[in-house]
Scaffold this motif. Structure first.
Motif, short mmCIF file in Angstrom:
data_model
loop_
_atom_site.label_atom_id
_atom_site.label_comp_id
_atom_site.label_asym_id
_atom_site.label_seq_id
_atom_site.Cartn_x
_atom_site.Cartn_y
_atom_site.Cartn_z
N VAL A 1 -34.70 -27.16 30.91
CA VAL A 1 -35.59 -25.99 30.98
C VAL A 1 -37.00 -26.18 30.48
N GLY A 2 -37.31 -26.92 29.24
CA GLY A 2 -38.30 -27.32 28.73
C GLY A 2 -38.94 -28.23 29.57
N ARG B 1 -38.84 -27.31 20.20
CA ARG B 1 -39.27 -28.89 20.37
C ARG B 1 -39.81 -29.32 18.96
N LEU C 1 -28.54 -22.62 30.92
CA LEU C 1 -28.06 -22.98 29.85
C LEU C 1 -28.17 -21.92 28.63
N HIS D 1 -30.54 -32.96 18.82
CA HIS D 1 -31.04 -32.23 20.16
C HIS D 1 -29.68 -32.01 21.27
O1 LIG Z 1 -33.86 -29.51 25.32
C1 LIG Z 1 -33.44 -29.06 26.35
C2 LIG Z 1 -34.20 -28.19 27.54
O2 LIG Z 1 -33.28 -27.93 28.45
O3 LIG Z 1 -35.25 -28.09 27.52
#
Ligand SMILES: O=CC(=O)O
Ligand SMILES: NC(=O)C1=CN([C@@H]2O[C@H](COP(=O)(O)OP(=O)(O)OC[C@H]3O[C@@H](n4cnc5c(N)ncnc54)[C@H](OP(=O)(O)O)[C@@H]3O)[C@@H](O)[C@H]2O)C=CC1
Length: 320
Positions: free
Chosen positions: A75-76, A237, A99, A285
């Motif tokens: 997603v990031g 992050r 997620l 992570h």
């Molecule tokens: O860090 C994971 C993501 O899906 O962004």
């Protein structure tokens, strides 16, 4: 003729099969950027790129002149330089939503594990130090009925707040750039400025994307505003936090503890100062790392890729 896709992360077999049905596919378990490598050669005529984490910037795009879509399995998307990608008329997609519950489970689990010092006490049992169950060296801090301050109350943040409010009777305060009246109503969440949140929260949980605005948003000043008993949780992050300031805050007792899933450098190097701090709980992570969710993310990303290569608007197109 099928469009050419380059897959640079390991995919579940059924998802790779789906991509192969729709695209002429070169697949790699990891990208190898060295000149002349099979990955670099495949990049030259790739129209679609599918994988997680690769930095896609101007230099990379110069080596991929046929690219039409970059499909991120996350997603990031701070690894994608969106203005540069859009300037070239290339689409970019991510995997939001699928997620949210899994990441919220991880981050809330991390929060509880940090407050109750679970990894440290696991080591204590294994090291043969468990001689007396009434020993106050085993004490942690309560989670229930405390105040959770969430910075970045979005898709994942909402699911964290749901667990906190209805599972643990916590009070919720939050900080975003804009208020969210629906979530305020649903979870009794109260909006705060960043500084107010830092001062009031027992748990400060960071869940924003990494952007130029959020890079380093929690540093020395912000740790000093927090309670001495505060627990800081980072699921966003690594670079949203000044890691040196975090280490100092943990070392000096400016805050009580931290639970971290993300770091400036991943994987953490062997001699990293965080590794020697007992009041830091460290995960590698793994926010979304369950079999079910990673499979769903791979499907989402593969469908985005195929839609884009078929000339349709992909379901999760990132707006520049
Ligand atoms: O860090 C994971 C993501 O899906 O962004
Ligand atoms: N640890 C892990 O494994 C995982 C980490 N992540 C990280 O979590 C991030 C969030 O994901 P997700 O919840 O889906 O994203 P969303 O876009 O749904 O939510 C992000 C939230 O952050 C807020 N936000 C954005 N910029 C700022 C800012 N400058 N100051 C304060 N709040 C801000 C947004 O509100 P507003 O726009 O009003 O400011 C929004 O509510 C991802 O980008 C990724 O970096 C995601 C998945 C797994």
């Amino acid at each position: 003729m099928k469009p050419k896709a380059l897959v640079y992360s390991k995919l579940p077999e059924e998802v790779l099969e789906y991509v192969r049905e729709h695209c002429e596919t070169s697949s790699f378990d990891a990208p190898d950027n060295t000149p002349g490598s099979p990955f670099t050669e495949a990049l030259k005529d790739a129209e679609g790129l599918l994988g997680a984490g690769l930095k896609v910037d101007a230099a990379f795009l110069d080596r991929a002149p046929q690219l039409k879509i970059v499909s991120n399995i996350s997603v990031g998307y701070d690894n994608l330089i969106i203005p540069e990608i859009s300037r070239r008329g290339i689409m970019a997609t991510n995997t939001p939503g699928v997620l949210n519950d899994t990441v919220a489970d991880t981050i809330f689990g991390l929060l509880v594990a940090t407050a109750r010092r679970m990894p440290e006490l696991d080591r204590y049992v294994r090291n043969g130090q468990w001689k007396d169950s009434r020993d106050d060296v085993q004490f942690g801090l309560d989670v229930h009925h405390k105040t959770l301050g969430i910075i970045g109350l979005g898709g994942i943040g909402e699911k964290i707040v749901q667990r906190a409010r209805f599972g643990f009777d916590m009070d919720i305060i939050y900080h975003n750039r804009s208020r969210n009246p629906k979530l305020e109503e649903q979870y009794g969440a109260v909006y705060r400025t960043l500084d107010e949140l830092l001062v009031e929260a027992d748990f400060v949980c960071l869940m924003t994307p990494l952007t130029p605005e959020t890079r380093g948003m929690i540093g020395e000043r912000e740790f000093k505003l927090m309670k001495k008993s505060a627990i800081f949780i980072n699921g966003s992050r690594g670079a949203t936090v000044d890691e040196e300031a975090l280490i100092e805050a943990l070392h000096s007792g400016t805050i009580w503890a931290a639970g971290l899933d993300v770091y400036v450098q991943e994987p953490l190097p062997d001699n990293h100062p965080l590794l020697s701090l007992d009041n830091a709980v460290l995960l590698p992570h793994i926010g979304s790392a369950t079999r079910e969710t990673r499979l769903e993310m791979a499907w989402t990303a593969a469908r985005n890729l195929v839609a884009g290569l078929e000339g349709k608007t992909p379901p999760n197109l990132i707006q520049a």
